[in-house]
Design an enzyme around this catalytic site. Sequence first.
Site, PDB file in Angstrom:
ATOM      1  N   LYS A  51      47.562  43.897  33.868  1.00  0.00           N
ATOM      2  CA  LYS A  51      47.582  44.327  35.271  1.00  0.00           C
ATOM      3  C   LYS A  51      48.969  44.135  35.878  1.00  0.00           C
ATOM      4  O   LYS A  51      49.490  45.024  36.575  1.00  0.00           O
ATOM      5  CB  LYS A  51      46.537  43.539  36.059  1.00  0.00           C
ATOM      6  CG  LYS A  51      46.601  43.696  37.569  1.00  0.00           C
ATOM      7  CD  LYS A  51      46.382  45.129  38.037  1.00  0.00           C
ATOM      8  CE  LYS A  51      46.295  45.164  39.567  1.00  0.00           C
ATOM      9  NZ  LYS A  51      46.291  46.559  40.074  1.00  0.00           N
ATOM     10  N   LYS A  99      54.682  40.228  45.558  1.00  0.00           N
ATOM     11  CA  LYS A  99      53.917  39.184  44.872  1.00  0.00           C
ATOM     12  C   LYS A  99      53.701  39.518  43.406  1.00  0.00           C
ATOM     13  O   LYS A  99      53.913  38.687  42.509  1.00  0.00           O
ATOM     14  CB  LYS A  99      52.576  38.999  45.590  1.00  0.00           C
ATOM     15  CG  LYS A  99      51.693  37.906  45.023  1.00  0.00           C
ATOM     16  CD  LYS A  99      50.473  38.380  44.275  1.00  0.00           C
ATOM     17  CE  LYS A  99      49.603  39.412  44.865  1.00  0.00           C
ATOM     18  NZ  LYS A  99      48.425  39.751  44.018  1.00  0.00           N
ATOM     19  N   THR A 132      44.334  40.359  41.416  1.00  0.00           N
ATOM     20  CA  THR A 132      45.584  40.348  40.660  1.00  0.00           C
ATOM     21  C   THR A 132      46.207  38.971  40.837  1.00  0.00           C
ATOM     22  O   THR A 132      46.717  38.654  41.910  1.00  0.00           O
ATOM     23  CB  THR A 132      46.548  41.437  41.163  1.00  0.00           C
ATOM     24  OG1 THR A 132      45.911  42.716  41.038  1.00  0.00           O
ATOM     25  CG2 THR A 132      47.838  41.436  40.354  1.00  0.00           C
TER      26      THR A 132
END
Length: 294
Positions: free
Chosen positions: A169, A238, A93
């Site tokens: 994503k 994040k 990711t």
Amino acid sequence: MKVGFLGLGAMGSAMASNLVAAGHQVLVWNRSEAAAQKLESLGAKVMSTPDRAAQGEVLHSMLANDQAVRDVILDSGLLDAMDPGTVHVNHATISVALAKQLAEEHAKRGLSYVAAPVFGRPDVAAAGKLNMLVAGAHGAIEKVRPLLETMAAKLWPMGDSPERANAVKLAGNFMIVSAIESMAEASVLARAYGVSAVDFIELMTSTLFASPVYQGYGKAMAQERFTPPGFALPLGLKDVMLAQDAAQAEKVPMPLASVLRDSLIEALANGAEGLDLAALAQVSARRANLDRRA
């Protein structure tokens, strides 16, 4: 098929294990040798450097974040060491900006690049039941399709631009964190009126919100089971911040993302570094001062 795999955290290790079990010759590398040794016991071959693991027809990577991807893939000279025609499948990711840069750098060297981030926790990865987003050149995807289908219950095509898979994503992870935050706040509201989190979450996840995200994280909240983390709080932060960056690049307002970011930062400021995202329930309870109420 001879394939490489870089990054053997909880997710990467489970995914690489499925490739080994399917009979592929798997060359693995990880910064920590302990994880690599586990794969070696299953039949993988441990390599001392990333470029040594990239000597097959396909290279998979599942690294922690943008910096790790830059260090291992871009700054190490790995791409220059790979044979033209090799397909690199990146499951991490990462930011949309880095996804674009990776596609460009691979193309310069005659390498194929496929973005294939996944939805699913480590237990889902171990069972080979991930939902995998896939974007890149059609020929490259078809070449690696048998490998991807070994690790995933379903492949979700997102077009020929790799960054599309990463954008989806990030959007999906934003929805996951949003669901967890709303469940945390709602369960604390119920608790303030004398209803246990167990009863409230069982009701909601058996009826209106009977889906894996609510059920899995809801059960963890109700049981106050925050370790070991399936999706660690720092990674949630994040991903929310990467979603904000992607949104800013395309002038997409995401006001809720700022709320999620602050909740995650508050959790980390209170020592939740090694906890699961379900520990957002602690933030809501602390804000309401529930532990000190009679």
